[in-house]
Design a protein around this motif. Structure first.
Motif, PDB file in Angstrom:
ATOM      1  N   ARG A 101       0.837  -1.192   0.000  1.00 18.87           N
ATOM      2  CA  ARG A 101       0.000   0.000   0.000  1.00 18.87           C
ATOM      3  C   ARG A 101       0.873   1.243   0.000  1.00 18.87           C
ATOM      4  O   ARG A 101       1.932   1.285   0.631  1.00 18.87           O
ATOM      5  N   LEU A 102       0.437   2.257  -0.704  1.00 20.96           N
ATOM      6  CA  LEU A 102       1.193   3.501  -0.768  1.00 20.96           C
ATOM      7  C   LEU A 102       1.448   4.069   0.618  1.00 20.96           C
ATOM      8  O   LEU A 102       2.514   4.632   0.889  1.00 20.96           O
ATOM      9  N   SER A 103       0.509   3.904   1.515  1.00 24.82           N
ATOM     10  CA  SER A 103       0.661   4.442   2.865  1.00 24.82           C
ATOM     11  C   SER A 103       1.772   3.745   3.645  1.00 24.82           C
ATOM     12  O   SER A 103       2.220   4.246   4.674  1.00 24.82           O
ATOM     13  N   ASP A 104       2.233   2.570   3.165  1.00 26.33           N
ATOM     14  CA  ASP A 104       3.304   1.837   3.839  1.00 26.33           C
ATOM     15  C   ASP A 104       4.673   2.075   3.206  1.00 26.33           C
ATOM     16  O   ASP A 104       5.647   1.443   3.604  1.00 26.33           O
ATOM     17  N   VAL A 105       4.740   2.969   2.219  1.00 25.98           N
ATOM     18  CA  VAL A 105       5.972   3.196   1.468  1.00 25.98           C
ATOM     19  C   VAL A 105       6.629   4.487   1.922  1.00 25.98           C
ATOM     20  O   VAL A 105       5.998   5.546   1.939  1.00 25.98           O
ATOM     21  N   GLY A 106       7.918   4.413   2.280  1.00 27.59           N
ATOM     22  CA  GLY A 106       8.634   5.586   2.744  1.00 27.59           C
ATOM     23  C   GLY A 106       9.272   6.399   1.641  1.00 27.59           C
ATOM     24  O   GLY A 106       9.606   7.569   1.836  1.00 27.59           O
ATOM     25  N   GLU A 107       9.456   5.816   0.451  1.00 32.36           N
ATOM     26  CA  GLU A 107      10.061   6.539  -0.667  1.00 32.36           C
ATOM     27  C   GLU A 107       9.072   7.541  -1.271  1.00 32.36           C
ATOM     28  O   GLU A 107       7.854   7.425  -1.102  1.00 32.36           O
ATOM     29  N   SER A 108       9.615   8.516  -2.005  1.00 31.77           N
ATOM     30  CA  SER A 108       8.785   9.487  -2.720  1.00 31.77           C
ATOM     31  C   SER A 108       8.313   8.860  -4.026  1.00 31.77           C
ATOM     32  O   SER A 108       9.127   8.555  -4.903  1.00 31.77           O
ATOM     33  N   VAL A 109       7.004   8.686  -4.157  1.00 34.04           N
ATOM     34  CA  VAL A 109       6.428   7.965  -5.292  1.00 34.04           C
ATOM     35  C   VAL A 109       5.349   8.815  -5.952  1.00 34.04           C
ATOM     36  O   VAL A 109       4.553   9.462  -5.272  1.00 34.04           O
ATOM     37  N   PHE A 121      23.461   0.331   0.768  1.00 38.15           N
ATOM     38  CA  PHE A 121      22.528   0.172   1.884  1.00 38.15           C
ATOM     39  C   PHE A 121      21.411   1.197   1.735  1.00 38.15           C
ATOM     40  O   PHE A 121      21.618   2.295   1.210  1.00 38.15           O
ATOM     41  N   ALA A 122      20.209   0.866   2.196  1.00 40.83           N
ATOM     42  CA  ALA A 122      19.087   1.807   2.141  1.00 40.83           C
ATOM     43  C   ALA A 122      18.115   1.529   3.281  1.00 40.83           C
ATOM     44  O   ALA A 122      17.940   0.373   3.698  1.00 40.83           O
ATOM     45  N   VAL A 123      17.473   2.590   3.780  1.00 37.46           N
ATOM     46  CA  VAL A 123      16.403   2.483   4.777  1.00 37.46           C
ATOM     47  C   VAL A 123      15.313   3.485   4.424  1.00 37.46           C
ATOM     48  O   VAL A 123      15.568   4.507   3.769  1.00 37.46           O
ATOM     49  N   SER A 124      14.094   3.214   4.848  1.00 35.55           N
ATOM     50  CA  SER A 124      12.995   4.156   4.652  1.00 35.55           C
ATOM     51  C   SER A 124      11.913   3.879   5.678  1.00 35.55           C
ATOM     52  O   SER A 124      11.886   2.810   6.310  1.00 35.55           O
ATOM     53  N   GLY A 125      11.016   4.838   5.830  1.00 36.20           N
ATOM     54  CA  GLY A 125       9.928   4.664   6.777  1.00 36.20           C
ATOM     55  C   GLY A 125       8.780   5.603   6.496  1.00 36.20           C
ATOM     56  O   GLY A 125       8.953   6.661   5.884  1.00 36.20           O
ATOM     57  N   ALA A 126       7.587   5.199   6.916  1.00 31.62           N
ATOM     58  CA  ALA A 126       6.390   6.027   6.811  1.00 31.62           C
ATOM     59  C   ALA A 126       5.598   5.882   8.102  1.00 31.62           C
ATOM     60  O   ALA A 126       5.442   4.774   8.626  1.00 31.62           O
ATOM     61  N   TYR A 127       5.084   7.019   8.606  1.00 32.69           N
ATOM     62  CA  TYR A 127       4.347   6.999   9.867  1.00 32.69           C
ATOM     63  C   TYR A 127       3.147   7.915   9.779  1.00 32.69           C
ATOM     64  O   TYR A 127       3.249   9.067   9.349  1.00 32.69           O
ATOM     65  N   THR A 128       1.989   7.380  10.160  1.00 34.33           N
ATOM     66  CA  THR A 128       0.787   8.189  10.276  1.00 34.33           C
ATOM     67  C   THR A 128       0.193   8.006  11.675  1.00 34.33           C
ATOM     68  O   THR A 128      -0.163   6.885  12.052  1.00 34.33           O
ATOM     69  N   PRO A 129       0.096   9.087  12.459  1.00 29.58           N
ATOM     70  CA  PRO A 129      -0.450   8.971  13.816  1.00 29.58           C
ATOM     71  C   PRO A 129      -1.967   9.037  13.871  1.00 29.58           C
ATOM     72  O   PRO A 129      -2.554   8.850  14.934  1.00 29.58           O
ATOM     73  N   ASN A 130      -2.599   9.311  12.706  1.00 28.93           N
ATOM     74  CA  ASN A 130      -4.043   9.567  12.734  1.00 28.93           C
ATOM     75  C   ASN A 130      -4.755   8.928  11.539  1.00 28.93           C
ATOM     76  O   ASN A 130      -5.542   9.579  10.850  1.00 28.93           O
ATOM     77  N   ALA A 131      -4.446   7.669  11.277  1.00 32.20           N
ATOM     78  CA  ALA A 131      -5.129   6.869  10.257  1.00 32.20           C
ATOM     79  C   ALA A 131      -5.064   7.482   8.871  1.00 32.20           C
ATOM     80  O   ALA A 131      -6.016   7.404   8.098  1.00 32.20           O
ATOM     81  N   GLY A 132      -3.939   8.116   8.538  1.00 34.24           N
ATOM     82  CA  GLY A 132      -3.719   8.602   7.186  1.00 34.24           C
ATOM     83  C   GLY A 132      -3.969  10.065   6.971  1.00 34.24           C
ATOM     84  O   GLY A 132      -3.649  10.589   5.895  1.00 34.24           O
ATOM     85  N   SER A 133      -4.523  10.772   7.941  1.00 35.81           N
ATOM     86  CA  SER A 133      -4.729  12.214   7.748  1.00 35.81           C
ATOM     87  C   SER A 133      -3.396  12.934   7.631  1.00 35.81           C
ATOM     88  O   SER A 133      -3.237  13.865   6.840  1.00 35.81           O
TER      89      SER A 133
END
Length: 649
Positions: free
Chosen positions: A56-64, A414-426
């Motif tokens: 899911r896009l919401s789980d992707v840390g890269e710029s897409v 090496f590479a790392v990424s992350g995505a975080y939403t504290p309010n269900a995607g808002s």
């Protein structure tokens, strides 16, 4: 500047309109926009390219950025370039009109630092100067989806993916009969036919299509500088996908893409050896094939794919100005890759992606019938990445890749990424870091301009951004900051009156490493749906590039780009829309002594349904006839009107 003075007022007004949109307080956006079909996606949109598996896009840390089929149909593009020019962080340079040499850059990286895929298979040409891909003759045809990942992707895609990845996906096989077709005609005797059908027949699902285009074209030599001879273009192509389901868990995956084009080009005739109208043609044939076996084990938790990918691009230039045809250039690039990839769902919150590849690239190149330069190189790779969702709203990835290059030995990234939403995607916060590696291209090493002392390019890149949804998801704003630092970037060195030792025995020039370069900037955007059927999106990209040794801006890298997309479909099905693109000034050369003026283009479009699944459509490209150059002395298409009919069932 090269703009027609009589066109300045409407151009300025459109530019002001864009500026007004972007000055809304709090507006920002990175991978704009994320509204469904407003040029973006919702949380449940699936993206494949970023992690080489469906996420899911919401789980992707890269710029897409994703351009879906509906948006592609509505925008009525002829070339893939028509779609890419509105993507944040992407810029292009072209040696004239459709069919001519065209490069695409991501976030100020060299164009050959971008991996280009068609249905997941590499399109990059091993015989091109930097091993990159020429977009000039690539038509939209039956491409139904575009995914662009910005920032280094070398862990998953290997050498060349320093700037990012562009993945072009053709229409998929369908369960029931589906058909797409369009025919259009317009100025300069431009005609295009496109068609695709798909259906499943028992255990076999098929999607197959073809396209044809011809046009009288424009003079590649800029009309503002006296170019008058039109340079025509003709191309035909085919695409196909076949899925064969041997069992419920094992299937065959076959893909193919073919394009054959001929472009009239301008050259540098004697005695002045300056760009001018000439009677020369460039022929090019692209073939891409893939065959794979897929096996899903452990109730679908362990997915395996083993396959073979093949790319061959053949090019030839012929001068027809004399009594007989003279071959002025000939080149062939071939890439063969055997690959394995596994995806293992180790737990509900942990997924492993891993694989191995062995790739062989060959090139052949010669000029004016002289001896051909040839070379072959192999690279073996292994990679692994873990995708984690340890907490609700938090997704993390980390990966590593090891390449063993036949010439340059081993290298690890090496590479790392992350995505975080504290309010269900808002609100979504994203970030990524990646190391990049690119071995010198075969042409840069072994052609008549080659330098076997070249060192591989290496880079570190990172970005961080935030998006915010408003008004119940009807608006989205956000911002992303990015930076890339590169070492040993390869550039062409002119040896005309140059006493540098690198020019010894290289009177026509060669390639050399630039010690250090960097690029940083901001991607800002806005997506709105102010009413049902009305989608509006705007993007602004600021890209600041620098050669750290000289302090100069990198060649052909504009600092500013703005794009505005608006489409409105009435309940009756009548639709209309427009695209505005504004690109800032740049420099044509590394010394920054030759400037290229910025420009603004405006396109309008409309469509009317006439029967179920059938629409009449038309568009105006470069409505105000802006005259501009993205490469010194090479022109761009003037005001153009086209219209046609399309069928979607």
């Amino acid at each position: 500047m090269l703009w027609n003075k009589t066109n300045m007022k409407p151009i300025i007004l459109y530019g002001a309109a864009i500026g007004a949109v972007l000055c809304v307080p709090g507006v920002a956006a990175a991978q704009s926009p994320n509204l469904v079909e407003a040029g973006a996606q919702d949380d449940d949109t699936i993206v494949v390219t970023a992690n080489r598996t469906q996420r899911r896009l919401s789980d992707v840390g890269e710029s897409v950025s994703i351009i879906g089929e509906k948006a592609i149909i509505e925008r009525q593009p002829t070339e893939v370039l028509d779609l890419l020019r509105t993507v944040p962080g992407l810029t292009f340079n072209s040696n004239g009109g459709i069919g001519t040499s065209t490069s695409v850059s991501i976030r100020g990286a060299n164009s050959d630092q971008t991996v280009v895929l068609i249905d997941g298979v590499k399109l990059n040409d091993p015989a091109s100067p930097g091993g990159g891909f020429n977009f000039g003759s690539l038509l939209t045809g039956n491409i139904a989806r575009v995914e662009v990942v910005r920032g280094s992707q070398s862990v998953l895609y290997g050498s060349q993916a320093i700037g990012g990845v562009i993945n072009l996906l053709t229409r998929e096989p369908t369960e029931d009969l589906a058909a797409f077709a369009r025919a259009e005609y317009g100025e300069r005797d431009t005609a295009q036919l496109v068609g695709n059908v798909s259906q499943r027949f028992g255990p076999v699902a098929v999607s197959a299509g073809g396209n044809y285009l011809r046009t009288d074209g424009i003079s590649a030599f800029s009309r503002a500088r006296g170019g008058i001879e039109p340079d025509g273009f003709e191309s035909w192509g085919a695409n196909g996908k076949v899925d064969v389901y041997l069992t419920d868990t094992i299937s065959l995956d076959l893909r193919g893409f073919y394009a054959d084009g001929e472009t009239e080009v301008d050259g540098f005739p004697a005695p002045d050896f300056a760009l001018a109208d000439t009677d020369e043609i460039s022929e090019r044939t692209d073939f891409v094939g893939y065959g794979g076996l897929n096996a899903s084990l452990m109730d679908g938790r362990f997915r395996n794919r083993i396959g073979f990918a093949y790319t061959n691009i053949d090019r030839q230039n012929i001068d027809r100005s004399g009594n007989s045809d003279v071959e002025t250039f000939d080149a062939n690039g071939e890439n063969r890759r055997f690959e394995y990839q596994g995806v293992f769902e180790a737990a509900d919150h942990a997924e492993l992606v891993f694989g191995a590849e062995t790739e062989t690239s060959e090139f052949r190149s010669s000029s004016y019938g002289g001896p051909a330069a040839t070379a072959e190189v192999g690279i073996d790779s292994i990679y692994g990445q873990v995708n984690l969702t340890p907490l609700a709203g938090l997704s993390l990835t980390g990966g590593v890749r090891y390449d063993h290059h036949e010439t340059f030995g081993g290298n690890t990234v090496f590479a790392v990424s992350g995505a975080y939403t504290p309010n269900a995607g808002s609100t979504t916060i994203r970030g990524s870091f990646g190391e990049g590696f690119k071995a010198p291209a075969l042409y840069q090493l072994y052609s008549e301009y080659g330098n076997e002392a070249l060192q591989p390019e290496q880079s570190d890149s990172w970005d961080v951004g935030v998006t915010q949804r408003l008004v119940g998801g009807l608006a989205e704003v956000g911002v992303t900051y990015f930076r890339r630092d590169a070492e040993n970037q390869i550039a062409f060195v002119s040896c005309f009156q140059n006493s540098d030792p690198i020019c010894t025995d290289r009177p026509n020039g060669t390639y050399g490493n630039i010690a250090r370069t960097n690029a940083d900037g901001v991607e800002v955007g806005l997506a709105l749906r102010p009413a049902a059927g009305f989608d509006l999106s705007a993007n602004y990209s600021f890209i600041d590039t620098q050669d750290e040794a000289t302090g100069n801006v990198l060649a052909r890298q504009p600092k500013h780009k703005v794009s505005l997309l608006a489409d409105y479909r009435l309940p009756s099905g009548i639709a209309f829309g427009g695209t505005v693109v504004q690109v800032g000034d740049s420099f044509d050369n590394a010394s920054n002594s030759r400037a290229l003026d910025g420009y603004v283009t405006v396109d309008l479009r409309a469509s009317v349904p006439v029967a179920k699944g059938v629409e009449l459509y038309g568009r105006a490209e470069n409505l105000f006839d802006a005259e501009y150059e993205t490469v010194f002395r090479y022109g761009a298409a003037p005001q153009t009107f086209l219209g046609g009919v399309r069928l979607v069932i």
